[in-house]
Design a protein around this motif. Structure first.
Motif, mmCIF file in Angstrom:
data_model
loop_
_atom_site.group_PDB
_atom_site.id
_atom_site.type_symbol
_atom_site.label_atom_id
_atom_site.label_comp_id
_atom_site.label_asym_id
_atom_site.label_seq_id
_atom_site.Cartn_x
_atom_site.Cartn_y
_atom_site.Cartn_z
ATOM 1 N N LEU A 1 44.486 -34.574 37.570
ATOM 2 C CA LEU A 1 44.851 -33.187 37.849
ATOM 3 C C LEU A 1 43.697 -32.244 37.513
ATOM 4 C CD1 LEU A 1 47.075 -31.157 38.683
ATOM 5 C CD2 LEU A 1 47.799 -31.123 36.289
ATOM 6 N N ILE A 2 43.038 -32.503 36.404
ATOM 7 C CA ILE A 2 41.892 -31.684 35.986
ATOM 8 C C ILE A 2 40.783 -31.734 37.040
ATOM 9 C CG2 ILE A 2 39.995 -31.560 34.304
ATOM 10 C CD1 ILE A 2 42.124 -32.434 32.171
ATOM 11 N N ARG A 3 40.521 -32.940 37.551
ATOM 12 C CA ARG A 3 39.477 -33.091 38.577
ATOM 13 C C ARG A 3 39.877 -32.414 39.882
ATOM 14 N NH1 ARG A 3 39.583 -38.425 36.841
ATOM 15 N NH2 ARG A 3 40.672 -39.028 38.765
ATOM 16 N N ASN A 4 41.088 -32.712 40.340
ATOM 17 C CA ASN A 4 41.517 -32.232 41.658
ATOM 18 C C ASN A 4 41.659 -30.715 41.723
ATOM 19 O OD1 ASN A 4 41.587 -34.868 42.510
ATOM 20 N ND2 ASN A 4 43.813 -35.082 42.401
ATOM 21 N N LYS A 5 42.092 -30.121 40.621
ATOM 22 C CA LYS A 5 42.318 -28.673 40.601
ATOM 23 C C LYS A 5 41.168 -27.901 39.957
ATOM 24 C CE LYS A 5 46.356 -28.867 42.562
ATOM 25 N NZ LYS A 5 46.584 -28.265 43.908
ATOM 26 N N LYS A 6 40.123 -28.648 39.592
ATOM 27 C CA LYS A 6 38.941 -28.032 38.974
ATOM 28 C C LYS A 6 39.326 -27.179 37.754
ATOM 29 C CE LYS A 6 36.070 -28.021 43.159
ATOM 30 N NZ LYS A 6 36.952 -28.918 43.924
ATOM 31 N N ILE A 7 40.119 -27.786 36.888
ATOM 32 C CA ILE A 7 40.552 -27.122 35.655
ATOM 33 C C ILE A 7 39.358 -26.982 34.715
ATOM 34 C CG2 ILE A 7 42.106 -27.236 33.669
ATOM 35 C CD1 ILE A 7 43.549 -26.872 36.360
ATOM 36 N N GLU A 8 39.201 -25.802 34.141
ATOM 37 C CA GLU A 8 38.109 -25.551 33.201
ATOM 38 C C GLU A 8 38.597 -25.435 31.764
ATOM 39 O OE1 GLU A 8 36.462 -21.996 34.802
ATOM 40 O OE2 GLU A 8 35.262 -23.035 36.322
ATOM 41 N N THR A 9 39.854 -25.001 31.600
ATOM 42 C CA THR A 9 40.436 -24.846 30.262
ATOM 43 C C THR A 9 41.875 -25.328 30.289
ATOM 44 O OG1 THR A 9 39.070 -22.904 29.778
ATOM 45 C CG2 THR A 9 41.036 -23.213 28.426
ATOM 46 N N LEU A 10 42.251 -26.106 29.280
ATOM 47 C CA LEU A 10 43.639 -26.548 29.139
ATOM 48 C C LEU A 10 44.222 -25.927 27.882
ATOM 49 C CD1 LEU A 10 45.112 -30.088 29.668
ATOM 50 C CD2 LEU A 10 45.727 -28.764 27.646
ATOM 51 N N ILE A 11 45.332 -25.222 28.046
ATOM 52 C CA ILE A 11 46.059 -24.663 26.903
ATOM 53 C C ILE A 11 47.294 -25.522 26.667
ATOM 54 C CG2 ILE A 11 47.274 -22.659 25.970
ATOM 55 C CD1 ILE A 11 45.583 -20.913 27.857
ATOM 56 N N ASP A 12 47.339 -26.146 25.519
ATOM 57 C CA ASP A 12 48.450 -27.023 25.154
ATOM 58 C C ASP A 12 49.468 -26.206 24.360
ATOM 59 O OD1 ASP A 12 50.192 -28.932 24.206
ATOM 60 O OD2 ASP A 12 48.703 -30.010 23.000
ATOM 61 N N ALA A 13 50.519 -25.766 25.057
ATOM 62 C CA ALA A 13 51.584 -24.993 24.410
ATOM 63 C C ALA A 13 52.890 -25.778 24.445
ATOM 64 C CB ALA A 13 51.751 -23.637 25.091
ATOM 65 N N THR A 14 52.771 -27.093 24.325
ATOM 66 C CA THR A 14 53.957 -27.943 24.306
ATOM 67 C C THR A 14 54.675 -27.805 22.965
ATOM 68 O OG1 THR A 14 52.599 -29.813 23.569
ATOM 69 C CG2 THR A 14 53.011 -29.616 25.933
ATOM 70 N N HIS A 15 55.866 -28.378 22.900
ATOM 71 C CA HIS A 15 56.690 -28.308 21.691
ATOM 72 C C HIS A 15 55.973 -28.968 20.513
ATOM 73 C CE1 HIS A 15 60.166 -29.024 19.041
ATOM 74 N NE2 HIS A 15 60.722 -28.015 19.690
ATOM 75 N N PRO A 16 56.176 -28.467 19.294
ATOM 76 C CA PRO A 16 55.513 -29.061 18.124
ATOM 77 C C PRO A 16 55.770 -30.555 17.947
ATOM 78 C CG PRO A 16 56.495 -26.961 17.529
ATOM 79 C CD PRO A 16 56.950 -27.256 18.927
ATOM 80 N N TYR A 17 56.854 -31.064 18.549
ATOM 81 C CA TYR A 17 57.174 -32.485 18.402
ATOM 82 C C TYR A 17 56.822 -33.310 19.636
ATOM 83 C CZ TYR A 17 59.419 -31.348 14.026
ATOM 84 O OH TYR A 17 59.638 -30.922 12.737
ATOM 85 N N ALA A 18 56.181 -32.679 20.619
ATOM 86 C CA ALA A 18 55.729 -33.420 21.806
ATOM 87 C C ALA A 18 54.347 -34.001 21.518
ATOM 88 C CB ALA A 18 55.699 -32.498 23.025
ATOM 89 N N THR A 19 54.291 -34.843 20.499
ATOM 90 C CA THR A 19 52.998 -35.313 19.989
ATOM 91 C C THR A 19 52.224 -36.144 21.011
ATOM 92 O OG1 THR A 19 54.169 -37.152 18.930
ATOM 93 C CG2 THR A 19 53.679 -35.250 17.573
ATOM 94 N N GLN A 20 52.918 -36.983 21.771
ATOM 95 C CA GLN A 20 52.205 -37.820 22.735
ATOM 96 C C GLN A 20 51.580 -36.972 23.832
ATOM 97 O OE1 GLN A 20 51.661 -41.227 22.279
ATOM 98 N NE2 GLN A 20 50.125 -40.673 23.802
ATOM 99 N N ALA A 21 52.284 -35.927 24.243
ATOM 100 C CA ALA A 21 51.731 -35.029 25.263
ATOM 101 C C ALA A 21 50.442 -34.381 24.761
ATOM 102 C CB ALA A 21 52.757 -33.958 25.635
ATOM 103 N N SER A 22 50.439 -33.965 23.500
ATOM 104 C CA SER A 22 49.241 -33.344 22.928
ATOM 105 C C SER A 22 48.099 -34.350 22.819
ATOM 106 C CB SER A 22 49.550 -32.756 21.548
ATOM 107 O OG SER A 22 50.382 -31.623 21.658
#
Length: 252
Positions: A60-81
């Motif tokens: 997704l980062i490559r295809n959408k040319k993402i430059e910054t990722l903000i991780d605002a997932t739940h405090p217990y979504a540890t695997q996602a982080s």
């Protein structure tokens, strides 16, 4: 382009403000319920639904040319982080973690802090109290189901039909499923605890935004034990606990 991994109230605030400021962005949520919230906000076109592993995020980062990722997932979504940290490192882009502050908990005899859901199950199994309110989300229900022949288990979960059906299939009585969107006020917590004669409340430390202080105060006033599952510690490359700090880091 900015990618916001959200699914929390603060994540939605970040997405809403970035969109308001005309920033090019996408957001991801794990569930259909999360997508529906964005759709009602008029931001469904910015939202991708479904959990992503490291490879999926990197693609997704490559295809959408993402430059910054903000991780605002739940405090217990540890695997996602952890997935996000690794994908950002491999892709060479900026990772920013937003995580709400932990709840300040006083040392009181009715509060019991444990390290994991398994520890919470063990604590309950040894307690002589019998009526548990599980307020830790749908995914933790399967861990507690082993106690259903010894304890009366009530679950407070989001009103997601699939989750309700799965709870029933696991053995939770339909009358013991409280499918409601929180957080809840002190008065509502007290009313629920009284209605169902709860004597143990299981909660994660979801912070003030997650309504933890209200659960604790209601339990204190009603003589109920509270078992708080601690957050897993992660070594974030960069972490902020206020939305203002995130926007300052972005130069906004």
């Amino acid at each position: 382009m900015i990618l916001v991994m959200s699914g929390t109230e603060e994540g939605r605030e970040i997405v809403k403000e970035l969109n308001h400021r005309g920033k090019e962005l996408l957001t991801t949520v794990a569930t259909e319920y999360g997508f529906e919230i964005y759709d009602k906000m008029g931001l469904g076109h910015l939202c991708l639904q479904g959990g992503l592993d490291v490879n999926g995020l990197s693609k997704l980062i490559r295809n959408k040319k993402i430059e910054t990722l903000i991780d605002a997932t739940h405090p217990y979504a540890t695997q996602a982080s952890l997935n996000a940290i690794k994908a950002c490192k491999e892709s060479g882009i900026e990772y920013i973690r937003f995580q709400r502050d932990e709840t300040t908990v006083e040392d009181q005899p009715f509060i019991h802090i444990v390290k994991s859901i398994d520890d919470a199950v063990e604590w309950c199994s040894k307690s002589d109290r019998e009526r548990i309110l599980l307020a830790t989300g749908f995914k933790s229900v399967e861990k507690f189901i082993k106690l259903k022949n010894k304890k009366e288990i009530y679950v407070r979960i989001l009103p997601v039909p699939d989750h309700i059906v799965k709870c029933i299939k696991m053995g939770i009585k339909s009358s013991n499923i409280l499918a409601l969107q929180g957080p809840f006020s002190l008065e509502i917590n007290k009313a629920m605890f009284k209605q169902y004669k709860i004597d143990i409340v299981i909660t994660k430390d979801s912070g003030n935004v997650g309504g933890v202080p209200e659960k604790i105060q209601a339990s204190k006033e009603m003589g109920i034990d509270v078992v708080i599952i601690k957050r897993q510690e992660i070594d974030y490359p960069i972490k902020y606990s206020s939305i203002e700090e995130v926007f300052s880091k972005l130069g906004l």
